[in-house]
Each structure stands twice: as structure tokens, then as C-alpha cells.
Design a protein around this motif. Structure first.
Motif, PDB file in Angstrom:
ATOM      1  N   UNK A 159      12.564  -4.583  -0.684  1.00 16.21           N
ATOM      2  CA  UNK A 159      12.130  -3.717  -1.781  1.00 16.21           C
ATOM      3  C   UNK A 159      10.610  -3.547  -1.776  1.00 16.21           C
ATOM      4  N   UNK A 160       9.880  -4.612  -1.482  1.00 16.81           N
ATOM      5  CA  UNK A 160       8.422  -4.531  -1.426  1.00 16.81           C
ATOM      6  C   UNK A 160       7.985  -3.594  -0.304  1.00 16.81           C
ATOM      7  N   UNK A 161       8.675  -3.664   0.829  1.00 13.74           N
ATOM      8  CA  UNK A 161       8.355  -2.764   1.940  1.00 13.74           C
ATOM      9  C   UNK A 161       8.638  -1.318   1.547  1.00 13.74           C
ATOM     10  N   UNK A 162       9.735  -1.076   0.827  1.00 16.64           N
ATOM     11  CA  UNK A 162      10.055   0.278   0.356  1.00 16.64           C
ATOM     12  C   UNK A 162       9.011   0.797  -0.621  1.00 16.64           C
ATOM     13  N   UNK A 163       8.555  -0.062  -1.526  1.00 16.61           N
ATOM     14  CA  UNK A 163       7.510   0.342  -2.474  1.00 16.61           C
ATOM     15  C   UNK A 163       6.212   0.654  -1.735  1.00 16.61           C
ATOM     16  N   UNK A 164       5.872  -0.154  -0.733  1.00 20.42           N
ATOM     17  CA  UNK A 164       4.641   0.070   0.027  1.00 20.42           C
ATOM     18  C   UNK A 164       4.698   1.396   0.775  1.00 20.42           C
ATOM     19  N   UNK A 165       5.865   1.718   1.358  1.00 16.93           N
ATOM     20  CA  UNK A 165       5.998   3.004   2.058  1.00 16.93           C
ATOM     21  C   UNK A 165       5.875   4.162   1.076  1.00 16.93           C
ATOM     22  N   UNK A 166       6.531   4.036  -0.083  1.00 15.06           N
ATOM     23  CA  UNK A 166       6.447   5.105  -1.087  1.00 15.06           C
ATOM     24  C   UNK A 166       5.015   5.271  -1.586  1.00 15.06           C
TER      25      UNK A 166
END
Length: 185
Positions: A159-166
Motif C-alpha cells: 500500500x505504501x508503494x502504491x501511495x508513493x506511485x500515486x
């Protein structure tokens, strides 16, 4: 004759109780996989664009599209795709409530211990078997909790990786639009 019938009944009951007790005790040792409970994700943050230099609606739409394409090329993130996943919060919990393995082990161990102890030492056998079963069940509970924590950590990292990409996409499109004379919030 009646006494013989009663003792045969007790013997058959004890023979049936032993496999049941062993099954209960072994079931306490097997921890089902943790379950994930999805918590609704917060709504995605929108990028608001204000034409600071008097750009027309058509120009704003064109610039926004061109900046979107550029941001996707720069970041590899395309939030307009149908399969783009909004990051979700997930809570991982052990499948069984904490302590249930300990209780199942205690009960199963007490039953087995009393059967093994026989009629003269059933109480001592139940105590020793219950203590042993509780230790085994407690280890099972600890294993289930550790597995749930490990799964939770993996989901949190994803989830943290997804937030960082967004966030990188939002920064890229914002930089592009600001470079073209828009106010971005």
C-alpha cells in the motif's frame, strides 16, 4: 452380567473418546491462515487546476491531457486505466480469536491425560495433559499471530508503494501544469 455390560460400554466409550480427544488436540496445533479485512480506502486526492493566465476551457482540457500523458511517461503510473488500483487499507487478523488454540489445547490435553491416567489417576492425568495441551495451543496462537503480523506488514508495504506511485504522478502532472501557467492544488 450387568456389570460386564457396563464395563464393556465404558471401554468402548473410552476407545471412542481417545481419537476424538487426539483430533481436538491436533486441531489446536493447526492454525488456519489469517484473514484480511478490507477497510474502504479514502477517496483519491484530486488535482484541481485553475487557469491563472486566462486560458480557455478547451486550452485547459488540452493542457491537462498533454500533462497527463507526460506524467504517465515520467512515472509509469496511469490512474485513468481501468485496472489501476486505488490503494486500500487492509487489516489482517488471525482466523481464530487469540487464545482459542490455548483453550482447545487445554481441553484436549485434559481429556487425553485423564484417559491415559486411567480411573485411578484421572485427575493428575487431566492436569498434566491440560498443561501440556495449553502449552501446545499457546504456541499455535503465537504462530497465528506472527503469521498475521507478517501478512499485515507485506500489505502495508504494498500500500505504501502504491501511495508513493500515486503521489509521484500527482507531483508530475502538477509540475507540468504549473509550467504551463496554471495554479494547481
Amino acid at each position: 452380567m450387568k456389570l460386564l455390560h457396563f464395563s464393556l460400554k465404558s471401554l468402548v466409550g473410552a476407545r471412542l473418546a481417545a481419537p476424538v480427544a487426539v483430533t481436538v488436540l491436533l486441531a489446536a496445533c493447526v492454525a488456519p491462515p489469517p484473514r484480511a479485512v478490507r477497510v474502504p480506502a479514502p477517496p483519491p486526492q484530486r488535482v484541481f487546476v485553475y487557469p491563472a493566465n486566462g486560458q480557455s476551457a478547451e486550452q485547459t482540457d488540452r493542457d491537462r491531457y498533454e500533462c497527463h500523458v507526460w506524467a504517465v511517461q515520467q512515472t509509469g503510473v496511469d490512474p485513468s486505466r481501468a485496472d489501476a488500483s486505488a490503494y486500500e487499507r487492509v487489516v489482517v487478523q488471525p482466523a481464530n480469536p487469540p487464545g482459542s488454540g490455548t483453550v482447545a489445547g487445554l481441553v484436549g490435553g485434559a481429556i487425553i491425560g485423564s484417559i491415559i491416567g486411567g480411573p485411578r489417576n484421572a485427575g493428575a492425568g487431566a492436569i498434566i495433559g491440560g498443561a501440556t495441551g495449553a502449552v501446545i495451543g499457546s504456541a499455535s496462537d503465537a504462530n497465528a499471530q506472527a503469521q498475521a503480523q507478517q501478512t499485515q506488514q507485506q500489505i502495508n508495504q504494498s500500500a505504501a508503494a502504491g501511495r508513493a506511485r500515486a503521489d509521484s504522478y500527482r507531483r508530475a502532472i502538477g509540475a507540468c501544469l504549473q509550467g504551463r501557467g496554471y495554479t494547481v492544488t
